[in-house]
Every structure is written in structure tokens, then in C-alpha cells.
Design an enzyme around this catalytic site. Structure first.
Site, PDB file in Angstrom:
ATOM      1  N   SER A  60       0.839  -1.203   0.000  1.00  0.00           N
ATOM      2  CA  SER A  60       0.000   0.000   0.000  1.00  0.00           C
ATOM      3  C   SER A  60       0.872   1.250   0.000  1.00  0.00           C
ATOM      4  CB  SER A  60      -0.942   0.000   1.206  1.00  0.00           C
ATOM      5  OG  SER A  60      -0.223  -0.244   2.407  1.00  0.00           O
ATOM      6  N   LYS A 128       4.864 -11.248   3.360  1.00  0.00           N
ATOM      7  CA  LYS A 128       3.429 -11.491   3.142  1.00  0.00           C
ATOM      8  C   LYS A 128       3.187 -11.671   1.649  1.00  0.00           C
ATOM      9  CE  LYS A 128       0.092  -8.187   3.616  1.00  0.00           C
ATOM     10  NZ  LYS A 128      -0.499  -8.150   2.245  1.00  0.00           N
ATOM     11  N   GLU A 197      -8.994  -9.798   4.364  1.00  0.00           N
ATOM     12  CA  GLU A 197      -9.383  -8.436   3.952  1.00  0.00           C
ATOM     13  C   GLU A 197     -10.728  -8.448   3.228  1.00  0.00           C
ATOM     14  OE1 GLU A 197      -6.408  -6.110   1.907  1.00  0.00           O
ATOM     15  OE2 GLU A 197      -7.846  -4.518   1.460  1.00  0.00           O
TER      16      GLU A 197
END
Ligand code: KIV
Length: 304
Positions: A60, A128, A197
Site C-alpha cells: 500500500s 506477506k 481483507e
């Protein structure tokens, strides 16, 4: 001496206070796991010193810091650069680095090579990767290579084009079943935690109950083992409409704008810097110069 005392004292590799084992114990005790993203040294220090358990250098960063429209253009080198900065600010938290789009898709060998760089060169404790059951073999290969993996399922922004945009997931019984299968396959392959998510609360609660490893939710309701938010979302520093699941804890944009306007006004009015904010010559030298600068008639008056 406890492991905590060895932390950051030149011991190599750096031993985090919060480990994957700590997260597992927190799940078992029902102790909520706190997680936030960070992209630079000062933010990492603030987050770590606030006692947040997991710091994620998320891809992000592409949207939050680098000004891209999506996470897709973020490169491995950009992620390494930000992870290095964050790792210098993290003393206690478990530090996870996001593997960017394209860095683990070509082959397991390529993925292991790229993931290894986060551990060796940027002191991350885990990487991740996004994707469910179809990533299980890769999670297993990374785990076999001694690289801890946090998995990420549900709304996976790197699949934005395939999913036709950022949409909530797991809203049909087939999709729910796939998410359960994803979580169990990733756990079986050795993932140390799973980010959930953008999925219904009920589905996240069920995955959390079924999985033996911690779940960390973002837009997945309150029943996950932990919660993660994107740091700039938390502080209104994103310049965009927040998602439904974001809670803003401070208006950072207004706070900074106010400080910047006051700085601009002080410089314009020549009230910044003041005398106390200036360096000065030593007093003796200053007095000599002042004496020399006195007008001639004052010198003359002084001689009388
Ligand atoms: O990149 C990121 O910030 C993330 C979080 C949303 C979990 O993947």
C-alpha cells in the site's frame, strides 16, 4: 539475560520481542493482536513505541506514499528500500514485508530469491504474499527455505484487475467455502498468520474459529484474532474517501495544514526565525564589532 536484552545490540539476526510464536500464544489466550502499516523510519518508531505488535511494510506504500493509483507498479527494490527504513525504527514488533506484484508469481525459485532479500538485506521477520489455496505450494517452499510467511486472502489488491476492482469477497456459499479451504491450505503449508481483507464478519469469525494460526482482519469485522489498518488511513493522511472499515483516530491532514500555514505566515511576516532561533557570534567578538560599527561622532564623544 532474556532475548529482549539481545535485541538490536549487534546480535544477528535481530531477535524481535514479538515473534510468530508470540502471535500464536496471543491467539490461544484470546489476546487481541494489534497491527499497522509503516513505510518509513519515523512512522515505524511511533508505531513500535505505541506497542503495536505487528508492523507491516505494505505494498500500500504505492498508493499511500509513492502516489501510484494501485499497488501493482510497486517494485521489489522499492519495497526493500522502505522495509530497510522501517526496520531501523522497529525494536519490538514483528516486522512483515509485503512481496509486491510480480515478485513471487513467475516461479518458486524467483519467489524464494526475492523473499530472501527481505530477510537478509532488510531485517524483515516474515514476508506477506496474497492468494489462497493456489499459493499453498509456494508458502510451503518459502517455509522450507526458513522464510516465515503471512498469507493474505479475501480482497487481495494485487488481483484487482482479475477481481474487476476492489470488491468485498466471500459473499456466496461457494466463495465462503473457498475462503475456508484457502485458510486451511495456507495453514497446512506453514503460514504463520493470515490477513483477512474485505470479507463478511461472519465468514472471518468462522475462519478464525477453524484456523489454528492467527487471523488479522482489515474490513473483516471484530472477531478476528487481530486487526490491521493502513497508517495514513488512521490519521486522515490519504486524501481520499476512507473505506467503510476505517476508523480515523486523528485528523492529521488538518493538523499538518494548520502548522504549514502558520510557518508560511511567520516566514512571510519575517517573525521566523527569531533571535532565540538564530546562532550568534561569541559575545566578545560581537562587542568588538559593535564598537567598530559605532558612528564617528560617538567615537569622538567618547574621547572627550
Ligand atoms: O499493503 C497493505 O497495506 C496490506 C494491508 C491492507 C493488509 O496488505
Amino acid at each position: 539475560m532474556s532475548l529482549t536484552h539481545l535485541r538490536d545490540r549487534g546480535a544477528s539476526p535481530r531477535v524481535p520481542s514479538v515473534t510468530a510464536q508470540t502471535l500464536l500464544e496471543m491467539k490461544r489466550c484470546g489476546h487481541a493482536i494489534t497491527a499497522l502499516t509503516a513505510y518509513d523510519y519515523p512512522t515505524a518508531r511511533l508505531v513500535d513505541e505505541a506497542g503495536i505488535d505487528v508492523v507491516l511494510v505494505g505494498d500500500s506504500v504505492g498508493m499511500a506514499v509513492l502516489g501510484y493509483d494501485t499497488t501493482l507498479p510497486v517494485t521489489n527494490d522499492e519495497m526493500l528500500h522502505h522495509t530497510r527504513a522501517v526496520s531501523r525504527g522497529v525494536q519490538r514488533a514483528f516486522l512483515v514485508a509485503d512481496m509486491p506484484f510480480g515478485s513471487y508469481h513467475a516461479s518458486a525459485e524467483d519467489a524464494i530469491r526475492n523473499a530472501t532479500r527481505f530477510i537478509k538485506e532488510a531485517s524483515a521477520h516474515a514476508v506477506k504474499i496474497e492468494g489462497g489455496q493456489r499459493r499453498a505450494d509456494l508458502v510451503q517452499r518459502l517455509t522450507d527455505a526458513e522464510i516465515s510467511v503471512v498469507a493474505h486472502i479475501g480482497l487481495t489488491p494485487q488481483s484487482g484487475h482479475r477481481m474487476s476492482g476492489y470488491r468485498g469477497q466471500g459473499r456466496t456459499s461457494e466463495a465462503m467455502d473457498q475462503l475456508y479451504a484457502d485458510a486451511l491450505a495456507l495453514e497446512g503449508a506453514g503460514a504463520v498468520a493470515i490477513v483477512l481483507e474485505g470479507i463478511p464478519r461472519e465468514v472471518a469469525a468462522e475462519i478464525t474459529a477453524r484456523a489454528g494460526i492467527p487471523t488479522i482482519g482489515i474490513g473483516a469485522g471484530p472477531d478476528c484474532d487481530g486487526q490491521i489498518l493502513v497508517f495514513p488511513d488512521l490519521l486522515n493522511l490519504t486524501f481520499s474517501q476512507p473505506a467503510k472499515f476505517v476508523r480515523r483516530y486523528a485528523d492529521g491532514a488538518a493538523f499538518f495544514a494548520n502548522a504549514l500555514e502558520r510557518y508560511r505566515d511567520d516566514v512571510t511576516a519575517r517573525t521566523f526565525p527569531g533571535n532565540a532561533e538564530s546562532y550568534h557570534l561569541p559575545r566578545e567578538l560581537r562587542e568588538q564589532r559593535e564598537a567598530l560599527e559605532q558612528p564617528a561622532d560617538l567615537h569622538a564623544a567618547g574621547r572627550k
